[in-house]
Design a protein around this motif. Structure first.
Motif, short mmCIF file in Angstrom:
data_model
loop_
_atom_site.label_atom_id
_atom_site.label_comp_id
_atom_site.label_asym_id
_atom_site.label_seq_id
_atom_site.Cartn_x
_atom_site.Cartn_y
_atom_site.Cartn_z
N TYR A 11 8.68 19.82 5.98
CA TYR A 11 7.87 20.73 6.77
C TYR A 11 6.87 21.52 5.92
O TYR A 11 5.87 22.02 6.45
CB TYR A 11 8.76 21.71 7.53
N CYS A 23 7.30 14.96 14.80
CA CYS A 23 8.67 15.30 15.21
C CYS A 23 8.92 14.70 16.58
O CYS A 23 8.05 14.77 17.47
CB CYS A 23 8.86 16.81 15.25
N VAL A 106 10.43 12.91 11.89
CA VAL A 106 11.62 13.76 11.89
C VAL A 106 12.27 13.65 13.26
O VAL A 106 11.62 13.84 14.29
CB VAL A 106 11.26 15.23 11.60
N THR A 139 17.53 15.04 11.13
CA THR A 139 18.12 16.37 11.06
C THR A 139 19.64 16.22 10.95
O THR A 139 20.21 15.23 11.39
CB THR A 139 17.78 17.19 12.32
N ASN A 147 14.51 20.57 14.37
CA ASN A 147 13.49 19.65 14.87
C ASN A 147 12.45 20.46 15.66
O ASN A 147 12.76 21.02 16.72
CB ASN A 147 14.14 18.59 15.76
#
Length: 210
Positions: A11, A23, A106, A139, A147
């Motif tokens: 990030y 994401c 992600v 995650t 997230n």
């Protein structure tokens, strides 16, 4: 802790158009129809709805968020399957970011969020091409709050989904209007939680060493 710190480090990378950060998260929406036609609002009188409703099944919402650009897209499907997930990823890689070297993705560890899903949906050659264009970061278990797409889903739920929606077609119309407005305004997610913060605030979750 390793997965958390990995995502946090991702990030805080600077924006790179050759390696865009995306994401992805999913949620379901119960579709509800009216038993009795609602009474429209009138001057001095709010609209009235019967408490009873008809269940029309559920729909799946795939939220694709690019937090560094203030852009998001929502895909509505009837189911949440490996093939549905694979099609979203294909769209990201082959259409949205066709010129990128890698799509930095992600997402959580849902059982369909695996490269194997690509092989269920596409010929092996295409599945492999897509897989090679992905840099995946999962995650941690019980860490879905990491997230940023989950934040977008929460906003969508409050601003758009907090009422009865009867059909997938109506859901698509509502979601597209929300998506268009939010993208036009370029609303960004201001993520400030860092690895250093995690080591201080969540220190009890880290293993101790002698």
């Amino acid at each position: 802790m390793a997965a958390m710190e990995d995502v946090l480090d991702v990030y805080h990378r600077p924006y790179d158009e050759k390696r865009p950060l995306v994401c992805l998260d999913e949620a379901s929406k119960q579709l509800l129809g009216e038993v009795i036609q609602p009474i429209p609002a009138a001057p001095g009188q709010p609209g009235r709805f019967d408490y009873e409703s008809v269940r029309n099944g559920t729909a799946n919402l795939s939220m694709i968020s690019e937090p560094l650009l203030g852009w998001r897209a929502v895909k509505v499907t009837e189911r949440r399957t490996a093939v549905d997930f694979a099609e979203v990823v294909r769209w990201l890689v082959e259409e949205v970011h066709a010129e990128a070297e890698k799509v930095v993705l992600v997402m959580d560890n849902l059982n369909t969020h695996k490269l194997a899903s690509l092989y269920e949906a596409f010929p092996p050659e295409q599945a492999r091409r897509i897989a090679e264009r992905l840099e995946i970061h999962h995650t941690p278990k019980h860490g879905s709050w990491l997230n940023m797409a989950e934040i977008e889903l929460s906003v969508l739920a409050r601003q758009c989904l907090d009422r009865r929606i009867e059909s997938p077609e109506e859901l698509r119309r509502e979601v597209e209007a929300w998506e268009e407005d939010r993208n036009e305004r370029g609303v960004e997610v201001e993520w400030q939680f860092t690895t250093a913060d995690a080591r201080i605030k969540l220190h009890r979750l880290y293993p101790t060493t002698q």
